[in-house]
Write an enzyme that holds these catalytic residues in place. Structure first.
Site, PDB file in Angstrom:
ATOM      1  N   LYS A  11       0.757  -1.264  -0.029  1.00 17.59           N
ATOM      2  CA  LYS A  11       0.132   0.044  -0.019  1.00 17.59           C
ATOM      3  C   LYS A  11       0.970   1.377  -0.060  1.00 17.59           C
ATOM      4  O   LYS A  11       1.995   1.385   0.243  1.00 17.59           O
ATOM      5  CB  LYS A  11      -1.107  -0.163   1.334  1.00 17.59           C
ATOM      6  CG  LYS A  11      -2.070  -1.400   1.138  1.00 17.59           C
ATOM      7  CD  LYS A  11      -2.946  -1.150   2.364  1.00 17.59           C
ATOM      8  CE  LYS A  11      -3.949  -2.200   2.269  1.00 17.59           C
ATOM      9  NZ  LYS A  11      -4.803  -2.409   3.474  1.00 17.59           N
ATOM     10  N   ASN A 114      -1.837   0.214   6.605  1.00 16.68           N
ATOM     11  CA  ASN A 114      -1.459  -1.097   7.369  1.00 16.68           C
ATOM     12  C   ASN A 114      -0.609  -1.928   6.266  1.00 16.68           C
ATOM     13  O   ASN A 114      -0.298  -3.257   6.510  1.00 16.68           O
ATOM     14  CB  ASN A 114      -2.556  -2.125   7.893  1.00 16.68           C
ATOM     15  CG  ASN A 114      -3.557  -2.491   6.898  1.00 16.68           C
ATOM     16  OD1 ASN A 114      -3.362  -1.812   5.805  1.00 16.68           O
ATOM     17  ND2 ASN A 114      -4.310  -3.397   7.146  1.00 16.68           N
TER      18      ASN A 114
HETATM   19  P1  CMP Z   1      -7.167  -4.936   3.821  1.00 20.49           P
HETATM   20  O1  CMP Z   1      -6.358  -6.039   4.230  1.00 20.49           O
HETATM   21  O2  CMP Z   1      -6.667  -4.143   2.701  1.00 20.49           O
HETATM   22  O3  CMP Z   1      -8.707  -4.673   3.792  1.00 20.49           O
HETATM   23  C1  CMP Z   1      -9.595  -4.043   4.076  1.00 20.49           C
HETATM   24  C2  CMP Z   1      -8.716  -2.676   4.387  1.00 20.49           C
HETATM   25  O4  CMP Z   1      -9.746  -1.636   5.170  1.00 20.49           O
HETATM   26  C3  CMP Z   1      -7.749  -3.093   5.590  1.00 20.49           C
HETATM   27  O5  CMP Z   1      -6.662  -3.807   5.118  1.00 20.49           O
HETATM   28  C4  CMP Z   1      -7.638  -1.590   6.200  1.00 20.49           C
HETATM   29  O6  CMP Z   1      -6.542  -1.106   5.224  1.00 20.49           O
HETATM   30  C5  CMP Z   1      -8.914  -0.997   6.338  1.00 20.49           C
HETATM   31  N1  CMP Z   1      -9.634  -1.291   7.543  1.00 20.49           N
HETATM   32  C6  CMP Z   1     -10.190  -2.397   8.016  1.00 20.49           C
HETATM   33  N2  CMP Z   1     -10.851  -2.292   9.281  1.00 20.49           N
HETATM   34  C7  CMP Z   1     -10.526  -1.008   9.562  1.00 20.49           C
HETATM   35  C8  CMP Z   1     -10.663  -0.196  10.706  1.00 20.49           C
HETATM   36  N3  CMP Z   1     -11.425  -0.533  11.753  1.00 20.49           N
HETATM   37  N4  CMP Z   1     -10.261   1.072  10.544  1.00 20.49           N
HETATM   38  C9  CMP Z   1      -9.828   1.737   9.527  1.00 20.49           C
HETATM   39  N5  CMP Z   1      -9.298   1.052   8.558  1.00 20.49           N
HETATM   40  C10 CMP Z   1      -9.866  -0.438   8.455  1.00 20.49           C
END
Ligand code: CMP
Length: 140
Positions: A11, A114
């Site tokens: 990312k 993340n």
């Molecule tokens: P990813 O594995 O790409 O799948 C969905 C994405 O949404 C996740 O990683 C995070 O980047 C984001 N995400 C999931 N839960 C949350 C949360 N509670 N708050 C903010 N971002 C989130």
């Protein structure tokens, strides 16, 4: 165990931290093969469609903005049990809950920023790979 393919996205936060090499090396050193990869800026339409399953969640709009904030590196990884193996290497979505040594423990800033995305099932992996790559782009 079966040979599987999974989709990996490094990312914008991890690209900005110059962590592309370390993250791809983590996959390779763990036995996963990179069979396709490309760096690009997502379009808004791509980011919204890719995360459409989360469209009703409060984190959806800021997640889309984050994914548009810089380039990403999108790869297809292949290996035994690749979907779950890749998820183990990434660690938990929330980096404070991610196991020590996982990619998110090493590089993620918070639950949104993340560092990496990985498919969560073989079926979703097939759909996510097809979202970004033609079959002819995979090097087996
Ligand atoms: P990813 O594995 O790409 O799948 C969905 C994405 O949404 C996740 O990683 C995070 O980047 C984001 N995400 C999931 N839960 C949350 C949360 N509670 N708050 C903010 N971002 C989130």
């Amino acid at each position: 165990m079966a040979l599987e393919h999974t989709l990996s996205i490094i990312k914008p936060d991890a690209v900005a931290k110059r962590a592309i090499g370390e993250i791809l090396a983590t996959f390779e050193q763990a036995g996963l093969s990179v069979v396709a990869t490309k760096m690009k800026r997502l379009t808004r339409a791509e980011a919204e469609a890719f995360y459409a399953v989360h469209a009703d969640r409060p984190f959806y709009a800021p997640l889309v903005e984050f994914m548009l904030s810089g380039p990403v590196v999108i790869s297809v990884l292949a290996g035994e049990n690749a979907v779950m193996h890749h998820r183990q290497l990434m660690g938990a979505t929330d980096p404070t809950a991610a196991a020590p040594g996982t990619i998110r423990a090493r590089f993620a800033s918070n639950t949104r920023e993340n560092a990496v995305h990985g498919s969560d099932s073989v079926e979703n992996a097939q759909n996510e790979i097809a979202f970004f790559f033609a079959q002819t782009e995979l090097c087996h």
